[in-house]
Design a protein around this motif. Structure first.
Motif, mmCIF file in Angstrom:
data_model
loop_
_atom_site.group_PDB
_atom_site.id
_atom_site.type_symbol
_atom_site.label_atom_id
_atom_site.label_comp_id
_atom_site.label_asym_id
_atom_site.label_seq_id
_atom_site.Cartn_x
_atom_site.Cartn_y
_atom_site.Cartn_z
ATOM 1 N N THR A 196 0.835 -1.203 0.000
ATOM 2 C CA THR A 196 0.000 0.000 0.000
ATOM 3 C C THR A 196 0.867 1.249 0.000
ATOM 4 O OG1 THR A 196 -1.776 -1.149 1.170
ATOM 5 C CG2 THR A 196 -1.796 1.249 1.266
ATOM 6 N N GLU A 197 1.932 1.261 0.804
ATOM 7 C CA GLU A 197 2.831 2.418 0.858
ATOM 8 C C GLU A 197 3.516 2.642 -0.484
ATOM 9 O OE1 GLU A 197 5.334 1.521 4.200
ATOM 10 O OE2 GLU A 197 3.843 2.212 5.640
ATOM 11 N N LYS A 198 3.909 1.570 -1.169
ATOM 12 C CA LYS A 198 4.537 1.704 -2.481
ATOM 13 C C LYS A 198 3.559 2.299 -3.488
ATOM 14 C CE LYS A 198 8.139 -1.766 -2.109
ATOM 15 N NZ LYS A 198 8.696 -3.008 -2.623
ATOM 16 N N LYS A 199 2.282 1.889 -3.433
ATOM 17 C CA LYS A 199 1.268 2.442 -4.327
ATOM 18 C C LYS A 199 1.074 3.930 -4.053
ATOM 19 C CE LYS A 199 -1.570 -1.587 -5.355
ATOM 20 N NZ LYS A 199 -2.904 -2.190 -5.208
ATOM 21 N N GLU A 200 1.040 4.291 -2.769
ATOM 22 C CA GLU A 200 0.882 5.698 -2.393
ATOM 23 C C GLU A 200 2.070 6.516 -2.877
ATOM 24 O OE1 GLU A 200 0.288 5.612 1.824
ATOM 25 O OE2 GLU A 200 -1.783 4.942 1.642
ATOM 26 N N ASP A 201 3.283 5.989 -2.682
ATOM 27 C CA ASP A 201 4.482 6.692 -3.148
ATOM 28 C C ASP A 201 4.462 6.858 -4.663
ATOM 29 O OD1 ASP A 201 5.466 7.007 -0.600
ATOM 30 O OD2 ASP A 201 7.099 5.559 -0.820
ATOM 31 N N SER A 202 4.035 5.819 -5.352
ATOM 32 C CA SER A 202 3.968 5.869 -6.814
ATOM 33 C C SER A 202 2.975 6.935 -7.270
ATOM 34 C CB SER A 202 3.576 4.501 -7.362
ATOM 35 O OG SER A 202 3.488 4.528 -8.758
ATOM 36 N N LEU A 203 1.840 6.998 -6.611
ATOM 37 C CA LEU A 203 0.831 8.002 -6.942
ATOM 38 C C LEU A 203 1.346 9.408 -6.640
ATOM 39 C CD1 LEU A 203 -2.027 8.734 -7.844
ATOM 40 C CD2 LEU A 203 -2.773 8.373 -5.489
ATOM 41 N N LEU A 204 1.957 9.582 -5.478
ATOM 42 C CA LEU A 204 2.500 10.896 -5.120
ATOM 43 C C LEU A 204 3.593 11.321 -6.094
ATOM 44 C CD1 LEU A 204 2.744 10.790 -1.227
ATOM 45 C CD2 LEU A 204 1.342 12.315 -2.606
ATOM 46 N N LYS A 205 4.447 10.388 -6.499
ATOM 47 C CA LYS A 205 5.509 10.733 -7.437
ATOM 48 C C LYS A 205 4.921 11.114 -8.790
ATOM 49 C CE LYS A 205 9.923 9.567 -9.398
ATOM 50 N NZ LYS A 205 11.050 8.665 -9.458
ATOM 51 N N SER A 206 3.916 10.403 -9.238
ATOM 52 C CA SER A 206 3.265 10.739 -10.510
ATOM 53 C C SER A 206 2.655 12.134 -10.460
ATOM 54 C CB SER A 206 2.176 9.717 -10.846
ATOM 55 O OG SER A 206 2.727 8.455 -11.098
ATOM 56 N N MET A 207 1.994 12.437 -9.351
ATOM 57 C CA MET A 207 1.402 13.765 -9.195
ATOM 58 C C MET A 207 2.483 14.834 -9.137
ATOM 59 S SD MET A 207 -1.683 12.783 -6.577
ATOM 60 C CE MET A 207 -2.071 14.464 -6.189
ATOM 61 N N CYS A 208 3.576 14.532 -8.469
ATOM 62 C CA CYS A 208 4.695 15.463 -8.373
ATOM 63 C C CYS A 208 5.266 15.755 -9.762
ATOM 64 C CB CYS A 208 5.774 14.888 -7.458
ATOM 65 S SG CYS A 208 7.249 15.929 -7.310
ATOM 66 N N ILE A 209 5.477 14.722 -10.548
ATOM 67 C CA ILE A 209 6.050 14.908 -11.888
ATOM 68 C C ILE A 209 5.105 15.718 -12.769
ATOM 69 C CG2 ILE A 209 6.698 13.684 -14.012
ATOM 70 C CD1 ILE A 209 8.059 11.599 -12.188
ATOM 71 N N ILE A 210 3.808 15.471 -12.662
ATOM 72 C CA ILE A 210 2.831 16.264 -13.419
ATOM 73 C C ILE A 210 2.939 17.738 -13.018
ATOM 74 C CG2 ILE A 210 0.364 16.719 -13.717
ATOM 75 C CD1 ILE A 210 -0.001 13.610 -13.538
ATOM 76 N N GLY A 211 2.994 17.997 -11.710
ATOM 77 C CA GLY A 211 3.123 19.378 -11.226
ATOM 78 C C GLY A 211 4.434 20.012 -11.655
ATOM 79 N N PHE A 212 5.512 19.241 -11.580
ATOM 80 C CA PHE A 212 6.828 19.723 -11.996
ATOM 81 C C PHE A 212 6.797 20.125 -13.473
ATOM 82 C CE2 PHE A 212 10.901 19.015 -14.004
ATOM 83 C CZ PHE A 212 11.788 19.652 -13.166
ATOM 84 N N ASN A 213 6.286 19.238 -14.316
ATOM 85 C CA ASN A 213 6.229 19.517 -15.753
ATOM 86 C C ASN A 213 5.354 20.731 -16.058
ATOM 87 O OD1 ASN A 213 7.950 17.404 -16.428
ATOM 88 N ND2 ASN A 213 6.282 15.960 -16.680
#
Length: 78
Positions: A12-29
């Motif tokens: 579950t933590e890995k899924k949450e981290d993956s989701l947060l990282k995806s959102m971060c990259i979208i925001g970064f871009n």
């Protein structure tokens, strides 16, 4: 039983981290696009990995974002 619960929690933590990282990259871009800048290769991953590390250590969202933006800007000279 404890091993199963631990494994489920880790998954579950890995899924949450993956989701947060995806959102971060979208925001970064998005921010790079707004600034009309092309980030150097690896900058988005570096910034978002830093953000996740800080967030997982308990740093609040705004401070983690600010710290990692500053760190990435100095390392990638942007």
């Amino acid at each position: 039983m404890t091993l199963q619960v631990s494994f489920a929690k880790e998954k579950t933590e890995k899924k949450e981290d993956s989701l947060l990282k995806s959102m971060c990259i979208i925001g970064f871009n998005y921010e790079m696009e707004l600034a009309n800048k092309v980030p150097p290769k690896g900058m988005s991953d570096f910034t978002c990995d830093c953000f996740l590390d800080e967030f997982n250590l308990g740093t609040n969202l705004d401070k983690a974002q600010e710290k990692c933006k500053d760190k990435a800007s100095s390392i990638f000279d942007l």
